[in-house]
Motif scaffolding. Structure first.
Motif, PDB file in Angstrom:
ATOM      1  N   SER A 218       3.198  20.221   2.048  1.00 33.71           N
ATOM      2  CA  SER A 218       2.990  21.431   1.989  1.00 33.71           C
ATOM      3  C   SER A 218       3.476  22.175   0.521  1.00 33.71           C
ATOM      4  O   SER A 218       4.438  21.783   0.166  1.00 33.71           O
ATOM      5  N   GLN A 219       2.804  23.220   0.272  1.00 32.34           N
ATOM      6  CA  GLN A 219       3.202  23.654  -0.947  1.00 32.34           C
ATOM      7  C   GLN A 219       4.664  24.444  -0.922  1.00 32.34           C
ATOM      8  O   GLN A 219       5.650  24.106  -1.865  1.00 32.34           O
ATOM      9  N   ASN A 220       5.018  24.849   0.336  1.00 27.92           N
ATOM     10  CA  ASN A 220       6.372  25.538   0.399  1.00 27.92           C
ATOM     11  C   ASN A 220       7.412  24.258   0.361  1.00 27.92           C
ATOM     12  O   ASN A 220       8.869  24.685   0.617  1.00 27.92           O
ATOM     13  N   ALA A 221       7.009  23.083   0.396  1.00 27.89           N
ATOM     14  CA  ALA A 221       8.131  22.175   0.607  1.00 27.89           C
ATOM     15  C   ALA A 221       8.330  21.448  -0.945  1.00 27.89           C
ATOM     16  O   ALA A 221       9.033  20.291  -0.884  1.00 27.89           O
ATOM     17  N   GLU A 222       7.513  21.834  -2.080  1.00 26.63           N
ATOM     18  CA  GLU A 222       7.520  21.284  -3.229  1.00 26.63           C
ATOM     19  C   GLU A 222       8.794  21.393  -3.896  1.00 26.63           C
ATOM     20  O   GLU A 222       9.318  20.332  -4.312  1.00 26.63           O
ATOM     21  N   ARG A 223       9.443  22.449  -3.847  1.00 23.41           N
ATOM     22  CA  ARG A 223      10.701  22.645  -4.470  1.00 23.41           C
ATOM     23  C   ARG A 223      11.941  21.503  -3.776  1.00 23.41           C
ATOM     24  O   ARG A 223      12.478  20.943  -4.665  1.00 23.41           O
ATOM     25  N   LEU A 224      11.597  21.555  -2.641  1.00 19.63           N
ATOM     26  CA  LEU A 224      12.485  20.516  -1.882  1.00 19.63           C
ATOM     27  C   LEU A 224      12.496  18.883  -2.292  1.00 19.63           C
ATOM     28  O   LEU A 224      13.385  18.225  -2.721  1.00 19.63           O
ATOM     29  N   VAL A 225      10.985  18.423  -2.261  1.00 15.88           N
ATOM     30  CA  VAL A 225      10.859  17.148  -2.877  1.00 15.88           C
ATOM     31  C   VAL A 225      11.004  16.883  -4.327  1.00 15.88           C
ATOM     32  O   VAL A 225      11.814  15.972  -4.519  1.00 15.88           O
ATOM     33  N   ARG A 226      10.672  18.021  -5.143  1.00 17.08           N
ATOM     34  CA  ARG A 226      11.057  17.729  -6.548  1.00 17.08           C
ATOM     35  C   ARG A 226      12.556  17.966  -6.782  1.00 17.08           C
ATOM     36  O   ARG A 226      13.033  16.999  -7.446  1.00 17.08           O
ATOM     37  N   GLY A 227      13.380  18.484  -5.874  1.00 16.24           N
ATOM     38  CA  GLY A 227      14.834  18.564  -5.990  1.00 16.24           C
ATOM     39  C   GLY A 227      15.606  17.104  -5.824  1.00 16.24           C
ATOM     40  O   GLY A 227      16.556  16.714  -6.304  1.00 16.24           O
ATOM     41  N   LEU A 228      14.702  16.587  -4.684  1.00 10.30           N
ATOM     42  CA  LEU A 228      15.223  15.417  -4.378  1.00 10.30           C
ATOM     43  C   LEU A 228      14.716  14.059  -5.296  1.00 10.30           C
ATOM     44  O   LEU A 228      15.076  12.989  -5.421  1.00 10.30           O
ATOM     45  N   GLY A 229      13.841  14.533  -6.292  1.00 10.32           N
ATOM     46  CA  GLY A 229      13.645  13.536  -7.580  1.00 10.32           C
ATOM     47  C   GLY A 229      12.078  13.309  -7.553  1.00 10.32           C
ATOM     48  O   GLY A 229      11.836  12.434  -8.464  1.00 10.32           O
ATOM     49  N   ALA A 230      11.216  13.702  -6.733  1.00  8.31           N
ATOM     50  CA  ALA A 230       9.587  13.305  -6.798  1.00  8.31           C
ATOM     51  C   ALA A 230       9.018  13.634  -8.009  1.00  8.31           C
ATOM     52  O   ALA A 230       9.454  14.774  -8.783  1.00  8.31           O
ATOM     53  N   ASP A 231       8.606  12.639  -8.559  1.00  7.48           N
ATOM     54  CA  ASP A 231       7.765  13.056 -10.037  1.00  7.48           C
ATOM     55  C   ASP A 231       6.483  13.693  -9.911  1.00  7.48           C
ATOM     56  O   ASP A 231       6.542  14.574 -10.836  1.00  7.48           O
ATOM     57  N   HIS A 232       5.744  13.685  -8.848  1.00  2.78           N
ATOM     58  CA  HIS A 232       4.571  14.302  -9.015  1.00  2.78           C
ATOM     59  C   HIS A 232       4.150  14.670  -7.467  1.00  2.78           C
ATOM     60  O   HIS A 232       4.371  14.115  -6.664  1.00  2.78           O
ATOM     61  N   VAL A 233       3.862  16.079  -7.368  1.00  2.65           N
ATOM     62  CA  VAL A 233       3.700  16.292  -5.924  1.00  2.65           C
ATOM     63  C   VAL A 233       2.124  16.920  -5.713  1.00  2.65           C
ATOM     64  O   VAL A 233       1.634  17.585  -6.811  1.00  2.65           O
TER      65      VAL A 233
END
Ligand code: NDP
Length: 377
Positions: A218-233
């Motif tokens: 979900s869009q509102n989880a993007e910050r969390l997963v990018r913070g964990l290192g995800a390269d592309h969301v």
């Protein structure tokens, strides 16, 4: 009532041989949250085999499977694991204790365990197999090979957020997907569903191993997963993700936490004829055994997975099912990664032992952004 047992606990001798009962949250039948019952009189766990240990629970992590098991999911397969000769009456699993993650302290060791592997007082963590009594209790008994020394840098609450999702991710990505610390560099991995427990762990492990990680969430989880290192969301709430994912370079592995219709298109995102794999964690295995009985359910499962694997093999990609498997050795490696600062615990919500029903409701509502943990006094 929950708090008053504290003083009682202090009167206990440190040897479990003096104890016969303990506080726990149990269920006596399958159903909704109302079946959860607090008792001071749950049976104290017993060491039956020399390789077992009793752990005093300090924190218990919850997972979606606790909610499913509360409703009876997997009951047929679990009954067979607990009682392979089928000598016990149906319903003998009750009172059943839920809770699949534990962080705590070794309280007693079987003869084969101490002092080589563990000793009394060691701080440990473990993922508890669904066929065993869980961690929503003051004590739990496990095989030593399911247990590992807890990372030193984490509190018990943080540590209880990791083992079950880590063991599931390890089983899916390493044992089934064939990924290792040494072969991951620059591999392109797609995680369908990036914001729950399994994914928040998987992203971190794969990034620590050098992979390129794309996730859907979900869009509102993007910050969390990018913070964990995800390269592309890719935001799945903005519309179907198939199109945006097809526009990307193909992947070496897809980990599917979403299931359903994804299977019809996700294998087309893999690089063909170079060993690329699709691993799904959403499988009908336990539903089949619940619906058809253990023998027919396993047969149905075998036929389904073999047919799908064969169909996709002809297109040059591998189709696999990922399953949780207890794994103390994997937790040893993960503990090192945590202490090295490569993986952190993502605790979304913390509840006290008296709030177990609220904690279960939180998990049941879904939309997780990390883990729900219960502290056990
Ligand atoms: P969680 O409940 O922790 O996470 C679920 C997450 O998925 C939420 O963050 C939710 O957020 C997100 N989500 C829901 N729908 C989609 C979608 N279509 N696309 C992207 N994200 C989505 O679950 P776990 O991480 O613990 O488990 C993940 C899955 O793996 C579950 O289906 C579980 O049943 C399965 N599993 C299987 C095991 C096995 O042995 N086979 C073992 C453990 C887990 P939001 O809805 O806000 O987007």
């Amino acid at each position: 009532e929950v708090r008053s047992h504290k003083s009682q606990k202090r009167q206990f001798n440190t040897s479990s041989s003096h104890m016969t009962i303990m506080p726990a949250w149990v269920i006596d039948r399958y159903g909704s949250n109302s079946v959860l019952r607090y008792t001071k009189n749950a049976a104290f766990p017993i060491i039956n085999y020399p390789n077992e240990v009793i752990i005093q629970v300090h924190a218990a992590g919850l997972n979606p499977i606790d909610v499913s098991m509360r409703g009876g999911y997997g009951a047929a397969s679990m009954a067979m694991k607990r009682d392979p000769l089928n000598v016990k009456q149906s319903g003998s699993e009750f009172p059943l204790i839920l809770g699949r993650d534990v962080s705590g302290v070794i309280m007693e060791c079987g003869l084969d365990v101490a002092p080589v592997y563990f000793k009394e007082g060691d701080e440990v963590w473990a993922a508890i197999p669904p066929w065993k009594q869980g961690s929503l209790a003051e004590f739990v008994v496990l095989s030593a090979n399911e247990v590992s020394k807890k990372p030193k840098c984490l509190s018990h609450t943080e540590a209880a957020a990791i083992p079950y999702v880590a063991a599931t991710a390890w089983s899916a990505l390493v044992n089934t997907g064939g990924l290792t610390m040494d072969n991951c560099a620059k591999k392109r991995i797609l995680i369908l569903g990036g914001s729950g427990g399994v994914r928040t762990f998987s992203i971190q492990m794969l990034k620590a191993w050098g992979a390129h990680v794309t996730v859907t969430c979900s869009q509102n989880a993007e910050r969390l997963v990018r913070g964990l290192g995800a390269d592309h969301v890719v935001d799945y709430t903005a519309g179907p993700v198939e199109g945006p994912l097809r526009a990307l370079e193909k992947f070496d592995l897809v980990l599917d936490n979403v299931g359903g219709a994804t299977e019809s298109w996700a294998l087309g995102l893999l690089k063909p004829w170079c060993g690329a794999k699709y691993v799904t964690l959403v499988t009908p295995f336990l539903q089949n055994t619940d619906r058809l009985g253990v023998a027919d359910g396993m047969l149905q499962t075998g036929v389904t997975v073999a047919a799908k694997a064969l169909k996709h093999l002809t297109k040059g990609v591998h189709y696999r099912w990922g399953m949780f498997a207890p794994n103390g050795l994997a937790l040893d490696d993960i503990s090192e990664m945590v202490d090295a600062g490569k993986i952190c615990a993502v605790v979304e919500a913390e509840f006290s032992f008296s709030q177990v029903p609220q904690a279960m409701l939180k998990v049941e509502k879904g939309h997780a952004r990390g883990k729900t943990v219960v502290t056990v006094p």
